[in-house]
Design a protein around this motif. Structure first.
Motif, PDB file in Angstrom:
ATOM      1  N   GLY A 160       5.521  -6.478   5.028  1.00 29.80           N
ATOM      2  CA  GLY A 160       4.550  -7.354   5.664  1.00 29.80           C
ATOM      3  C   GLY A 160       3.290  -6.615   6.078  1.00 29.80           C
ATOM      4  O   GLY A 160       3.322  -5.441   6.425  1.00 29.80           O
ATOM      5  N   THR A 161       2.154  -7.301   6.033  1.00 34.25           N
ATOM      6  CA  THR A 161       0.883  -6.780   6.523  1.00 34.25           C
ATOM      7  C   THR A 161       0.317  -7.780   7.520  1.00 34.25           C
ATOM      8  O   THR A 161       0.922  -8.814   7.791  1.00 34.25           O
ATOM      9  N   SER A 162      -0.847  -7.481   8.070  1.00 32.18           N
ATOM     10  CA  SER A 162      -1.457  -8.386   9.047  1.00 32.18           C
ATOM     11  C   SER A 162      -1.924  -9.691   8.419  1.00 32.18           C
ATOM     12  O   SER A 162      -2.103 -10.682   9.112  1.00 32.18           O
TER      13      SER A 162
ATOM     14  N   GLY B 263       7.019  -0.395   4.677  1.00 28.97           N
ATOM     15  CA  GLY B 263       5.584  -0.633   4.581  1.00 28.97           C
ATOM     16  C   GLY B 263       4.846  -0.435   5.880  1.00 28.97           C
ATOM     17  O   GLY B 263       5.378  -0.631   6.970  1.00 28.97           O
ATOM     18  N   PHE B 264       3.581  -0.018   5.744  1.00 32.02           N
ATOM     19  CA  PHE B 264       2.644   0.038   6.850  1.00 32.02           C
ATOM     20  C   PHE B 264       1.524  -0.953   6.530  1.00 32.02           C
ATOM     21  O   PHE B 264       1.673  -1.802   5.655  1.00 32.02           O
TER      22      PHE B 264
ATOM     23  N   VAL C  40       8.159   4.900  -0.566  1.00 31.39           N
ATOM     24  CA  VAL C  40       9.397   4.697  -1.320  1.00 31.39           C
ATOM     25  C   VAL C  40      10.239   5.945  -1.156  1.00 31.39           C
ATOM     26  O   VAL C  40       9.798   7.062  -1.476  1.00 31.39           O
ATOM     27  N   LEU C  41      11.451   5.774  -0.645  1.00 25.13           N
ATOM     28  CA  LEU C  41      12.337   6.893  -0.385  1.00 25.13           C
ATOM     29  C   LEU C  41      13.597   6.739  -1.223  1.00 25.13           C
ATOM     30  O   LEU C  41      14.177   5.654  -1.306  1.00 25.13           O
TER      31      LEU C  41
ATOM     32  N   LEU D 265       7.614   8.880  -2.341  1.00 19.09           N
ATOM     33  CA  LEU D 265       6.400   8.408  -2.997  1.00 19.09           C
ATOM     34  C   LEU D 265       5.619   7.511  -2.052  1.00 19.09           C
ATOM     35  O   LEU D 265       6.200   6.798  -1.222  1.00 19.09           O
ATOM     36  N   LYS D 266       4.309   7.541  -2.212  1.00 14.67           N
ATOM     37  CA  LYS D 266       3.429   6.695  -1.400  1.00 14.67           C
ATOM     38  C   LYS D 266       2.652   5.766  -2.310  1.00 14.67           C
ATOM     39  O   LYS D 266       2.073   6.197  -3.311  1.00 14.67           O
ATOM     40  N   LEU D 267       2.647   4.484  -1.979  1.00 17.75           N
ATOM     41  CA  LEU D 267       1.890   3.471  -2.717  1.00 17.75           C
ATOM     42  C   LEU D 267       0.812   2.935  -1.790  1.00 17.75           C
ATOM     43  O   LEU D 267       1.106   2.285  -0.790  1.00 17.75           O
TER      44      LEU D 267
END
Length: 517
Positions: free
Chosen positions: A15-17, A59-60, A66-67, A76-78
């Motif tokens: 989720g995001t804002s 998520g941020f 991704v772990l 990994l960072k997306l």
């Protein structure tokens, strides 16, 4: 929902804002569902596309991590950048053991915790703590739209109804003002037209009640005298009116105010004929009755009277830092427990900001970011106009100060509010620009392991001679107990019987077996 929607079994969402992001099964696309328009948007992933399964995703706001899902420990960072999402491998120090899959990951503050899963071909109860590294970025948003004139001592609050920051009043070119402005989600200014007679005020307070969508303006002055008036601003009807309260409090300016349990709490300020105060007054927003609280103090040590301090609310406590009175500029930090109404001084080790007033502070995650005007020259002499504003951060867990970055334009009596997962900064001098402080994750992190190995030791290895060729269930029935039946699958058992299940499971990559009891 549009022509192209996410499909598959291994979809991962966060989720995001503004909505929900969904990573496709092949990890090459991100589908974003905007909750306002209820429409899907498809973004392509750029970089080395991973081929993973049974991984975890956390998520941020503008990125996700991704772990697992591999034989080695990789992260990994997306990250969302413009019209695409970029894959990057995170450089991790610390734990270098085997990887994990079929595990769970949760977000705690700014860290991730991974629990359980399959590692080195067997179930594990290992706990991994993943701590991403952050860097602080201060962005100059400029002055866009219908902008307010440069000012100091304005009052600000965030409106949930308008999704915007509201500012009122302030000292503009040596004169108090009474206008209202909005800083919107589009990061532009708009004039807010309010019906009724708005007061001309400086160094007052404004709080927002999200349940009624009303803002309350209290106290302040007009550069000649101080007031104790209370104004109610109805955001829905955009009307302002002066409210009559039962009981009265003394006029004041330079105080702090916030909402707590449907009440407005006012702390400190300059009170005419009395001087600088640290008294605590509480207004019930329904009955409009003022109550003066007489807090206790730990070890009978109370904070000094002050005005122009910062005041921030966290976990049912108010934290005040610095301020000024007739004798000195202060640098101390105090906590007021709003459940017990008790003051406690927080003594912080190591380096700390110099004495300060007219500053601003705001929480972002577990850190309190303090915008500190430097009030002394290189010889230690006090200057009315600060040389510049230094950014400090206070870790609310370790209680340690850290100097972050320098170079914010000189200002005092400005505002700082949480806005879009960032900190919004405005006012305090001739600078008309607005600034946004953001924490950005970089491609470096630390992984710790075996945090709870004494509490949750690794599962014991079952000796080779105890292995069974086939699954076996043995039932032990205690004597002297009545049987109460229940079912597991198609078999009936009793709730006072002990079931011992031993199984043997072979893996294709290893001749060893894993047993659980």
């Amino acid at each position: 929902f549009g022509e192209e929607v996410p499909k598959g079994l291994n979809l991962k969402c966060w989720g995001t804002s503004k909505g929900v992001a969904c990573l496709s099964e092949e990890m090459s696309k991100v589908f974003f569902l905007d909750l306002a328009s209820e429409e899907w948007t498809v973004y392509n992933c750029v970089g080395k596309i991973p081929q993973l399964s049974k991984y975890s995703l956390v998520g941020f706001s503008d990125c996700c991590y991704v772990l697992g899902g591999t034989e080695e420990t990789t992260v990994l960072k997306l990250e969302c950048q413009s019209e695409s999402y970029f894959w990057n491998e995170v450089e991790c120090k610390g734990y270098k053991g085997p990887g994990v899959h079929s595990h769970s990951s949760v977000k705690i503050g700014e860290s991730l915790v991974t629990l359980g899963g399959i590692s080195d071909y067997r179930p594990t109860n290992r706990v991994l703590l993943f701590k991403p590294q952050l860097e602080v970025d201060l962005e100059n948003l400029g002055a866009k739209g219908y902008c307010p004139s440069p000012r100091v001592g304005q009052a600000t609050c965030y409106s949930n109804l308008l999704n915007s920051i509201i500012i009122h009043g302030g000292d503009s070119y040596g004169e108090p003002s009474n206008d209202f402005f909005l800083f919107t989600q589009e990061r532009t200014w708009k004039k807010l037209y309010i019906k009724g007679t708005a007061p001309y005020l400086v160094h007052h307070s404004m709080v927002y009640d999200s349940e009624t969508d009303k803002a309350y303006i209290f106290g302040g002055g007009n550069l000649k005298q101080c007031f104790s008036d209370l104004y109610e601003v109805d955001i829905k009807s955009q009307k302002i009116k002066l409210k009559s309260t039962k009981e009265t409090v003394k006029p004041r300016a330079g105080h702090s105010a916030f909402i707590f349990q449907k009440r407005m709490v006012v702390i400190g300020g300059f009170v005419p004929k009395t001087g600088f105060s640290i008294e605590v007054c509480v207004l019930d927003l329904k009955s409009l009755v003022w109550t003066q609280v007489n807090p206790r103090a730990k070890e009978e040590v109370f904070p000094k009277g002050r005005s122009a301090m910062s005041c921030n609310f966290l976990n049912n406590c108010a934290f005040i830092i610095g301020g000024i009175n007739s004798q000195e500029i202060l640098s101390d930090t105090w906590k007021l427990d709003l459940e017990t109404w008790q003051w406690e001084q927080i003594k912080l080790p190591g380096i700390s900001p110099e004495p300060l007033y007219g500053h601003a502070a705001e929480f972002l995650g577990n850190k309190l970011y303090l915008f500190c005007p430097e009030s002394h020259d290189h010889l230690g002499r006090h200057t009315k106009v600060p040389r510049n504003v230094t950014l400090w951060s206070l870790n609310s867990i370790t209680h340690e100060w850290c100097k972050e970055i320098k170079g914010i334009p000189s200002k005092r009596f400005f505002s700082a509010l949480k806005f879009q997962n960032s900190i919004w900064v405005y006012g305090g001098g001739p600078d008309p620009n607005t600034y946004l402080l953001t924490k950005k994750f970089i491609e470096k992190a630390t992984i710790c392991t075996n945090l709870y190995e004494e509490v949750f030791p690794e599962s014991p290895v079952i000796p080779e001679e105890s292995k069974l060729e086939s699954p076996d269930i043995s039932i032990i029935k205690p004597e002297g107990h009545e049987r109460k039946s229940f079912s597991i699958g198609t078999n009936d058992y009793s709730d006072d019987e002990t079931l011992t299940l031993e199984t043997s499971r072979k893996y294709s990559d290893s001749q060893s077996s894993v047993k659980s009891k």
